[in-house]
Write a protein that holds these residues in place. Structure first.
Motif, mmCIF file in Angstrom:
data_model
loop_
_atom_site.group_PDB
_atom_site.id
_atom_site.type_symbol
_atom_site.label_atom_id
_atom_site.label_comp_id
_atom_site.label_asym_id
_atom_site.label_seq_id
_atom_site.Cartn_x
_atom_site.Cartn_y
_atom_site.Cartn_z
ATOM 1 N N PHE A 122 0.815 -1.208 0.000
ATOM 2 C CA PHE A 122 0.000 0.000 0.000
ATOM 3 C C PHE A 122 0.855 1.266 0.000
ATOM 4 O O PHE A 122 0.439 2.293 -0.540
ATOM 5 N N GLY A 123 2.025 1.199 0.638
ATOM 6 C CA GLY A 123 2.900 2.364 0.622
ATOM 7 C C GLY A 123 3.247 2.780 -0.787
ATOM 8 O O GLY A 123 3.214 3.970 -1.141
ATOM 9 N N ARG A 124 3.573 1.808 -1.637
ATOM 10 C CA ARG A 124 3.909 2.111 -3.025
ATOM 11 C C ARG A 124 2.678 2.511 -3.830
ATOM 12 O O ARG A 124 2.729 3.442 -4.643
ATOM 13 N N VAL A 125 1.552 1.839 -3.604
ATOM 14 C CA VAL A 125 0.319 2.178 -4.308
ATOM 15 C C VAL A 125 -0.083 3.626 -4.012
ATOM 16 O O VAL A 125 -0.486 4.377 -4.914
ATOM 17 N N CYS A 126 0.046 4.024 -2.761
ATOM 18 C CA CYS A 126 -0.318 5.397 -2.387
ATOM 19 C C CYS A 126 0.659 6.412 -2.972
ATOM 20 O O CYS A 126 0.263 7.538 -3.302
ATOM 21 N N ASP A 127 1.929 6.052 -3.075
ATOM 22 C CA ASP A 127 2.884 6.926 -3.757
ATOM 23 C C ASP A 127 2.462 7.174 -5.200
ATOM 24 O O ASP A 127 2.618 8.270 -5.737
ATOM 25 N N MET A 128 1.943 6.146 -5.850
ATOM 26 C CA MET A 128 1.604 6.225 -7.267
ATOM 27 C C MET A 128 0.274 6.925 -7.512
ATOM 28 O O MET A 128 0.148 7.752 -8.421
ATOM 29 N N PHE A 129 -0.740 6.627 -6.701
ATOM 30 C CA PHE A 129 -2.089 7.073 -7.002
ATOM 31 C C PHE A 129 -2.588 8.217 -6.128
ATOM 32 O O PHE A 129 -3.594 8.839 -6.451
ATOM 33 N N GLY A 130 -1.921 8.471 -5.020
ATOM 34 C CA GLY A 130 -2.395 9.517 -4.125
ATOM 35 C C GLY A 130 -2.811 8.952 -2.780
ATOM 36 O O GLY A 130 -3.147 7.774 -2.656
ATOM 37 N N ARG A 131 -2.810 9.821 -1.758
ATOM 38 C CA ARG A 131 -2.975 9.339 -0.398
ATOM 39 C C ARG A 131 -4.347 9.601 0.214
ATOM 40 O O ARG A 131 -4.843 8.792 0.984
ATOM 41 N N LYS A 132 -4.963 10.730 -0.108
ATOM 42 C CA LYS A 132 -6.175 11.105 0.623
ATOM 43 C C LYS A 132 -7.286 10.074 0.467
ATOM 44 O O LYS A 132 -7.837 9.584 1.463
ATOM 45 N N LEU A 133 -7.641 9.743 -0.766
ATOM 46 C CA LEU A 133 -8.756 8.829 -0.997
ATOM 47 C C LEU A 133 -8.482 7.445 -0.420
ATOM 48 O O LEU A 133 -9.352 6.828 0.204
ATOM 49 N N LEU A 134 -7.247 6.958 -0.593
ATOM 50 C CA LEU A 134 -6.915 5.634 -0.078
ATOM 51 C C LEU A 134 -6.862 5.630 1.451
ATOM 52 O O LEU A 134 -7.200 4.629 2.094
ATOM 53 N N TYR A 135 -6.454 6.753 2.039
ATOM 54 C CA TYR A 135 -6.452 6.863 3.501
ATOM 55 C C TYR A 135 -7.881 6.779 4.033
ATOM 56 O O TYR A 135 -8.157 6.063 5.013
ATOM 57 N N LEU A 136 -8.798 7.486 3.390
ATOM 58 C CA LEU A 136 -10.199 7.427 3.800
ATOM 59 C C LEU A 136 -10.783 6.033 3.578
ATOM 60 O O LEU A 136 -11.593 5.550 4.383
ATOM 61 N N CYS A 137 -10.373 5.373 2.490
ATOM 62 C CA CYS A 137 -10.812 3.985 2.256
ATOM 63 C C CYS A 137 -10.303 3.064 3.363
ATOM 64 O O CYS A 137 -10.991 2.122 3.770
ATOM 65 N N GLY A 138 -9.097 3.345 3.848
ATOM 66 C CA GLY A 138 -8.558 2.558 4.953
ATOM 67 C C GLY A 138 -9.419 2.677 6.198
ATOM 68 O O GLY A 138 -9.716 1.678 6.873
ATOM 69 N N PHE A 139 -9.839 3.896 6.512
ATOM 70 C CA PHE A 139 -10.727 4.088 7.662
ATOM 71 C C PHE A 139 -12.050 3.332 7.456
ATOM 72 O O PHE A 139 -12.571 2.709 8.383
ATOM 73 N N ALA A 140 -12.597 3.422 6.235
ATOM 74 C CA ALA A 140 -13.875 2.768 5.962
ATOM 75 C C ALA A 140 -13.760 1.251 6.086
ATOM 76 O O ALA A 140 -14.637 0.588 6.670
ATOM 77 N N LEU A 141 -12.676 0.674 5.543
ATOM 78 C CA LEU A 141 -12.495 -0.771 5.617
ATOM 79 C C LEU A 141 -12.257 -1.223 7.052
ATOM 80 O O LEU A 141 -12.823 -2.236 7.502
ATOM 81 N N PHE A 142 -11.441 -0.491 7.790
ATOM 82 C CA PHE A 142 -11.172 -0.815 9.189
ATOM 83 C C PHE A 142 -12.468 -0.788 9.995
ATOM 84 O O PHE A 142 -12.737 -1.685 10.812
ATOM 85 N N THR A 143 -13.296 0.222 9.761
ATOM 86 C CA THR A 143 -14.547 0.365 10.507
ATOM 87 C C THR A 143 -15.526 -0.744 10.154
ATOM 88 O O THR A 143 -16.167 -1.340 11.039
ATOM 89 N N GLY A 144 -15.667 -1.036 8.845
ATOM 90 C CA GLY A 144 -16.569 -2.103 8.436
ATOM 91 C C GLY A 144 -16.148 -3.460 8.971
ATOM 92 O O GLY A 144 -16.991 -4.262 9.407
#
Length: 479
Positions: A80-102
């Motif tokens: 994920f560190g590399r994926v976020c470097d490539m595609f951006g951090r904000k949206l994936l960070y929020l997706c992380g919160f959503a997945l963790f919560t679900g």
């Protein structure tokens, strides 16, 4: 940035973006992630004895509720560190919160241990998305001269989460049952998604190379998983058994192939060049050992207090909270002291305190009428960790080049979760082995205490190694 999510990421509210305190709002969002991750982890540690009854399972089986999360986190973090470097951090960070919560919601609804472990692994993947971004977002959002304070707040948020876990967990276990220990993450996760949407900046910039190292990912994940599996099964599999040999050899082979791959590729998952700096390498080792000490102690004390001393979950939680409460209070002080006296000196003093606390717990703290000594030893342990962990994390990131600070932060997070896994795996294996020696006897309370006292020797070893690693840091304070 090619293939970036930045075009679909919502911008922060303009009113907030114009305020001088906007960077600290960003730090606040990352601190929510730090808090809820540690809250969840510490609650689960306290709940493991209760889960043995709820699912009629052994210690070796229920510890996978903790290990599954850490394995999934560690295995996904580098990817994920590399994926976020490539595609951006904000949206994936929020997706992380959503997945963790679900996943937290699903954990609380699990009907058997297998499903609970599977949902914990899913939760760990969400945690991996958070861990891959949190420190990078913090480092990029705060000026260099304020970074030490921001990291101190981040560490304090983690400590508060660990502090609240035993207290809240004990109350929930006694009043509502084990399912509620997972549902406590729900309001924090939802709040973080909303605040992050409004506060976090859009992703900007990006690496010149946008090729994803699939081969590196294929090699890294099994290396970490096999290593953790070997640590976790020491008390179950004989050292010379085919399964143990396969795990150890497989982990080493995959790691060697991963290192070779990372040296050859132009877009590595992990910047191995950072480890050529002895101070950075030692700092990463120190982060891992610090969290191994913390979570190893929480695991052992949860069983010692509940199984050995017959404390209720609430009473055990209040006693366990002494460690992280003191740690959280001392962490900012540790940062200030390290800037004056150096991380090396302050951290060495902290490890000496941890070693003294472990010795007291192993030798004298569980005798009759020793409650005060026991609590003082736990407080001293938290004090030592507070003087060690935050200064060590700051010094580790400082040891990396300025343009690699985000990558260094991600590696610190990886070391944190890997260290937590090492702490739980080694202490649980040692305790299970000690209890196995009592085969044929009833596992009465004094026997649990004896098993825990013997297992504390592992934590003493961690403290000694961490103290030795600190000697690779510069001795002069940074002015």
């Amino acid at each position: 940035m090619p293939m970036s999510f930045s075009t679909i990421e919502p911008p922060p509210l303009r009113f907030l973006e114009r305020q001088s305190f906007h960077p600290w709002l960003i730090v606040g969002v990352t601190c929510i992630g730090a808090f809820v991750g540690q809250l969840d982890a510490s609650i689960v540690q306290l709940a493991l004895p209760a889960l043995t009854h709820a699912f009629d399972a052994t210690v070796n089986e229920v510890r996978w509720v903790a290990i599954a999360y850490l394995v999934a986190f560690a295995g996904s973090l580098g990817v994920f560190g590399r994926v976020c470097d490539m595609f951006g951090r904000k949206l994936l960070y929020l997706c992380g919160f959503a997945l963790f919560t679900g996943a937290s919601l699903l954990c609380g609804r699990a009907d058997d241990l297998g499903w609970l472990i599977a949902f914990r692994a899913l939760q760990g993947i969400g945690g991996g998305l958070l861990g891959a971004n949190s420190m990078a977002i913090l480092v990029k959002s705060v000026p260099a001269d304020k970074r030490a304070r921001a990291i101190g707040l981040f560490t304090a948020a983690q400590a508060i989460g660990v502090s609240a876990g035993p207290i809240v967990g004990g109350l929930l276990l006694d009043a509502l049952g084990w399912r509620w220990i997972f549902w406590t993450a729900l309001p924090f996760g939802v709040t973080a998604v909303v605040l992050g949407w409004l506060v976090l900046p859009r992703s900007t910039g990006g690496p010149a190379e946008t090729t994803f190292d699939w081969m590196g990912a294929v090699l890294l994940v099994p290396s970490l998983v096999l290593a953790i599996l070997a640590l976790n099964q020491v008390s179950v599999w004989p050292l010379a058994s085919p399964a143990m040999i396969l795990c150890v050899v497989g982990s080493i082979v995959f790691l060697a192939l991963f290192v070779r791959q990372e040296k050859r590729t132009g877009a590595p998952l992990v910047e191995l060049g950072l480890f050529r700096n002895p101070a950075f390498a030692a700092g990463i080792g120190g982060v891992a050992l610090g969290y191994a000490l913390l979570y190893g102690m929480l695991f052992l004390m949860a069983f010692a207090l509940q199984k050995g001393l017959d404390n209720s979950a609430t009473v055990a939680g209040l006693k366990l909270a002494v460690i992280p409460v003191v740690l959280g209070l001392v962490a900012p002080v540790g940062i200030a002291c390290s800037e004056r006296f150096s991380a090396r000196r302050v951290g060495t003093a902290g490890m000496a305190m941890c070693l003294a606390a472990v010795a007291a717990l192993a030798l004298i703290a569980f005798g009759p009428d020793r409650l005060v000594i026991r609590l003082c030893a736990l407080a001293l342990f938290g004090l030592g960790l507070g003087l060690f962990m935050a200064p060590n994390s700051h010094a580790t990131i400082d040891a990396a080049p300025a343009d690699r600070s985000a990558t260094a932060g991600a590696l610190v997070n990886l070391a944190r979760v890997f260290g937590s896994c090492i702490g739980i795996s080694t202490t649980s294996s040692m305790m299970a082995w000690q209890l196995g020696r009592l085969s044929g006897h009833d596992l009465m309370s004094p026997l649990f205490v004896a098993a825990v006292e013997s297992s504390l020797l592992i934590l003493a070893g961690f403290a000694l190694i961490a103290g030795a690693a600190l000697q690779l840091f510069p001795s002069a304070a940074r002015r």
